[in-house]
Design a protein around this motif. Sequence first.
Motif, PDB file in Angstrom:
ATOM      1  N   ASP A   1       0.817  -1.215   0.000  1.00 47.51           N
ATOM      2  CA  ASP A   1       0.000   0.000   0.000  1.00 47.51           C
ATOM      3  C   ASP A   1       0.850   1.264   0.000  1.00 47.51           C
ATOM      4  OD1 ASP A   1      -2.458  -1.106  -0.234  1.00 47.51           O
ATOM      5  OD2 ASP A   1      -3.014  -0.929   1.880  1.00 47.51           O
ATOM      6  N   SER A   2       1.868   1.275   0.855  1.00 45.68           N
ATOM      7  CA  SER A   2       2.685   2.486   0.991  1.00 45.68           C
ATOM      8  C   SER A   2       3.990   2.410   0.206  1.00 45.68           C
ATOM      9  CB  SER A   2       3.003   2.732   2.469  1.00 45.68           C
ATOM     10  OG  SER A   2       3.793   1.669   2.989  1.00 45.68           O
ATOM     11  N   ASP A   3       4.237   1.256  -0.440  1.00 47.26           N
ATOM     12  CA  ASP A   3       5.487   1.036  -1.171  1.00 47.26           C
ATOM     13  C   ASP A   3       6.695   1.284  -0.260  1.00 47.26           C
ATOM     14  OD1 ASP A   3       6.973   0.292  -3.388  1.00 47.26           O
ATOM     15  OD2 ASP A   3       7.186   2.354  -4.105  1.00 47.26           O
ATOM     16  N   THR A   4       6.587   0.743   0.965  1.00 52.50           N
ATOM     17  CA  THR A   4       7.634   0.925   1.972  1.00 52.50           C
ATOM     18  C   THR A   4       8.239  -0.424   2.331  1.00 52.50           C
ATOM     19  OG1 THR A   4       6.470   2.826   2.911  1.00 52.50           O
ATOM     20  CG2 THR A   4       8.146   1.774   4.292  1.00 52.50           C
ATOM     21  N   ARG A   5       9.543  -0.474   2.424  1.00 52.01           N
ATOM     22  CA  ARG A   5      10.212  -1.695   2.862  1.00 52.01           C
ATOM     23  C   ARG A   5      10.178  -1.741   4.390  1.00 52.01           C
ATOM     24  NH1 ARG A   5      15.371  -2.771  -1.229  1.00 52.01           N
ATOM     25  NH2 ARG A   5      14.178  -2.488  -3.169  1.00 52.01           N
ATOM     26  N   MET A   6       9.433  -2.714   4.919  1.00 55.00           N
ATOM     27  CA  MET A   6       9.273  -2.826   6.361  1.00 55.00           C
ATOM     28  C   MET A   6      10.383  -3.651   7.001  1.00 55.00           C
ATOM     29  SD  MET A   6       6.681  -0.944   6.606  1.00 55.00           S
ATOM     30  CE  MET A   6       6.381  -1.126   8.361  1.00 55.00           C
ATOM     31  N   ALA A   7      11.068  -4.435   6.211  1.00 55.84           N
ATOM     32  CA  ALA A   7      12.210  -5.215   6.695  1.00 55.84           C
ATOM     33  C   ALA A   7      13.094  -5.524   5.503  1.00 55.84           C
ATOM     34  CB  ALA A   7      11.757  -6.505   7.370  1.00 55.84           C
ATOM     35  N   GLN A   8      14.387  -5.670   5.774  1.00 52.08           N
ATOM     36  CA  GLN A   8      15.313  -5.936   4.675  1.00 52.08           C
ATOM     37  C   GLN A   8      16.573  -6.590   5.209  1.00 52.08           C
ATOM     38  OE1 GLN A   8      16.074  -2.547   2.204  1.00 52.08           O
ATOM     39  NE2 GLN A   8      17.457  -3.631   0.834  1.00 52.08           N
ATOM     40  N   LEU A   9      17.046  -7.597   4.475  1.00 56.50           N
ATOM     41  CA  LEU A   9      18.349  -8.184   4.761  1.00 56.50           C
ATOM     42  C   LEU A   9      19.371  -7.508   3.862  1.00 56.50           C
ATOM     43  CD1 LEU A   9      18.127 -12.081   5.174  1.00 56.50           C
ATOM     44  CD2 LEU A   9      19.022 -10.430   6.811  1.00 56.50           C
ATOM     45  N   HIS A  10      20.353  -6.872   4.474  1.00 59.22           N
ATOM     46  CA  HIS A  10      21.447  -6.259   3.724  1.00 59.22           C
ATOM     47  C   HIS A  10      22.589  -7.272   3.695  1.00 59.22           C
ATOM     48  CE1 HIS A  10      19.601  -2.216   3.816  1.00 59.22           C
ATOM     49  NE2 HIS A  10      19.217  -2.542   5.033  1.00 59.22           N
TER      50      HIS A  10
END
Length: 205
Positions: free
Chosen positions: A118-127
Amino acid sequence: MLLKFTSEDLFDTELVDVATGQLAFRLSTAVLTGPSAGLVRRETEIRDGAGAIVATIGWKGRSPESITLLDESVGGLVELFASSTIQFIPKEISIPTRFDTEYLWTATPDSLYLLDYDSDTRMAQLHMHAPALKATHAPLPGRGAVYLELSPHPQGLAPPVEILVTLLMLDILRRGRFNLTPYAFAPPSRFRKAWARIRPRRNTI
């Protein structure tokens, strides 16, 4: 929240909060049965900062066979992703989450993240193998490492350990889909072999 993996072995490591230096999770993997019994069986335990077991992953060879999250016996990958079908877009894997229809697990050859559609937001990410980061996420000089960046679900529908485990499982899928180097378990040390034989088993009844 920004957590740093202290080891390159993602299933035998600690995750430390970059802002506070406090231990958030500890992952350890032990061999249960060797090649003489067929495929090697292993179990990964995930403990929180206080030492309580919050998740387990049972492996048959390199395949995750059984997953528990907190007090829930989830099952395998199909149950974890709540889907028997995975959408393969060219150079992208996209899987709906089991806890929110607007969230998508997403993987490309060089990224792994949880997207709020909906917001095109990354809520979690593995770098993966990123430059060293500090709490403000600004890069620091030095060798790359692995970081987990996550924001709590607004309604608390997914505990942080579920996000951690699912992103690690997504990495397994990503490596196979995009012909990346498959994950390889480190050979167990003598201490680990001995501990796997004598450690008390949990009561699962």
